[in-house]
Motif scaffolding. Structure first.
Motif: not given
Ligand code: NAD
Length: 357
Positions: A114-115, A294-299, A329-336, A347-348
């Motif tokens: 994500l650089a 994006n749920p990744l911060a919570t995960i 794998q290239g998966l991205r939520t809209a914010d990233i 899905e994420m």
């Protein structure tokens, strides 16, 4: 022994992102020996609507009885006109205060994938992995006296007081040192010792604590220089430890180095390692209920919980590796996604669960 986790989704996207974090916890329960009981509770606007309080006594009791708390976010347009004493944010501040959460851990991690999301040049930030440890229950935010008074001349004067006891500095620097021992073994203590006596003492206490950790390299920076260095060459830092106010400002600055608010977790710990874990972002009412958050911060907050409160490093690393894998794998939520193709919140979450295996 089964550990208890209080799940507080809160408001706005809190509901959606916490649901994905719960999927991850359940996957680790069924497949990787995680022995936890999940208990639900109300906080913020959701709690106000149901009980008239943003932090019902029942929630507080549950939080005291649990080993850790996972919080989504609180707040939203709906509650903005309420009296300040019952606004959703009071629920969050009340939890921090009542649980004695004095150490705020804010990692700033930039995944190489994500650089390009950062406003800084990719080579300056790619691979950034910095931990800011902010003192959370003392300093100028709580010091007395405080207020606004009218002088004899009729002019008003605002004043706040910066205070720290030696013991408060000692315990927060120890938290930073212990964390550094699990990472790169370098701590930078940030103060304004050239101007403020209180932080001159902070520096002395930090040095004294540092002597107890001969394996950790301790350095000191004035806050103005620290801010400059964070933007100039952030990868020079491993762990930074600082006061409540300096930490508030520097941790937001560090978060923005990564350019992706939806990726950053946080932890707030008490004296015994019990903690509350939450993404650094808010309830994002502008996108709530749309399955785009994006749920990744919570995960990733769950990973911190496993590491710092549940002492389960293997499952913490399992979650972090799974997040790396879905990004690879290239998966991205809209914010990233940078305008490219994106997946939804659910899905994420599912992808992370699949990557955990
Ligand atoms: P915010 O963090 O909620 O949102 C800022 C911007 O980032 C918005 O455009 C939002 O859509 C986006 N964003 C945030 N999280 C995202 C995610 N996971 N995925 C994708 N995009 C995301 O900040 P705000 O708009 O200033 O505040 C909204 C509400 O949240 C307010 O009521 C505020 O008081 C509250 N708040 C709560 C917390 C907390 O619960 N810890 C923290 C900050 C703000």
């Amino acid at each position: 022994m089964t550990k208890k986790i209080l799940i507080l989704p809160g408001d706005g996207i809190g509901q959606e992102i916490v649901a994905e974090a719960v999927k991850v916890l359940n996957a680790l329960k069924s497949g990787h020996g995680l022995d936890v009981e999940l208990i639900e509770g109300l906080v913020g606007g959701a709690a106000y609507d149901e009980t008239g309080s943003p932090l019902p006594e029942e929630t507080l009791e549950k939080a005291r009885a649990c080993d850790a708390v996972l919080l989504g976010a609180v707040g939203g347009y709906k509650w903005e006109s309420l009296d300040i004493s019952v606004r959703p944010e009071k629920g969050l501040l009340g939890l921090r205060k009542e649980l004695g959460l004095f150490a705020n851990l804010r990692p700033a991690i930039l995944y190489p994938q994500l650089a390009e999301a950062s406003t800084l040049k990719a080579d300056v930030v790619s691979g950034l992995d910095l931990m800011i440890v902010r003192e959370l229950t003392g300093g100028i935010y709580f010091g007395q006296p405080r207020g606004v008074r009218t002088l004899d001349s009729g002019e008003r004067q605002g004043y706040n007081t910066l205070v720290y006891r030696e013991s408060e500095v000692d315990r927060i620097v120890r938290v930073a040192m212990d964390i550094a021992m699990k990472r790169g073994r370098r701590v930078c203590s940030v103060d304004k010792a050239n101007v403020l006596e209180c932080t001159e003492m902070w520096r002395e206490v930090a040095a004294k604590v540092g002597a107890d950790y001969p394996e950790v390299e301790l350095s000191h920076l004035y806050v103005d220089n620290a801010a400059m260095q964070l933007v100039r060459a952030p990868k020079q830092f491993d762990v930074m430890v600082t006061t409540n106010m300096f930490g508030d400002i520097l941790s937001d600055c560090a978060a923005m180095l990564t350019g992706s608010i939806g990726m950053l977790p946080s932890a707030s710990l008490d004296e015994n390692g019990k903690g509350m874990y939450e993404p650094i972002h808010g309830s994002a009412p502008d996108i709530a209920g749309q399955n785009v958050a994006n749920p990744l911060a919570t995960i990733l907050s769950v990973a911190m919980m496993l590491r710092y409160s549940l002492n389960d490093e293997a499952n913490a690393e399992r979650i972090e590796a799974a997040v790396q894998k879905v990004l690879d794998q290239g998966l991205r939520t809209a914010d990233i996604a940078g305008g490219g193709p994106s997946v939804g919140t659910a899905e994420m979450g599912d992808a992370v669960v699949n990557a955990i295996g």
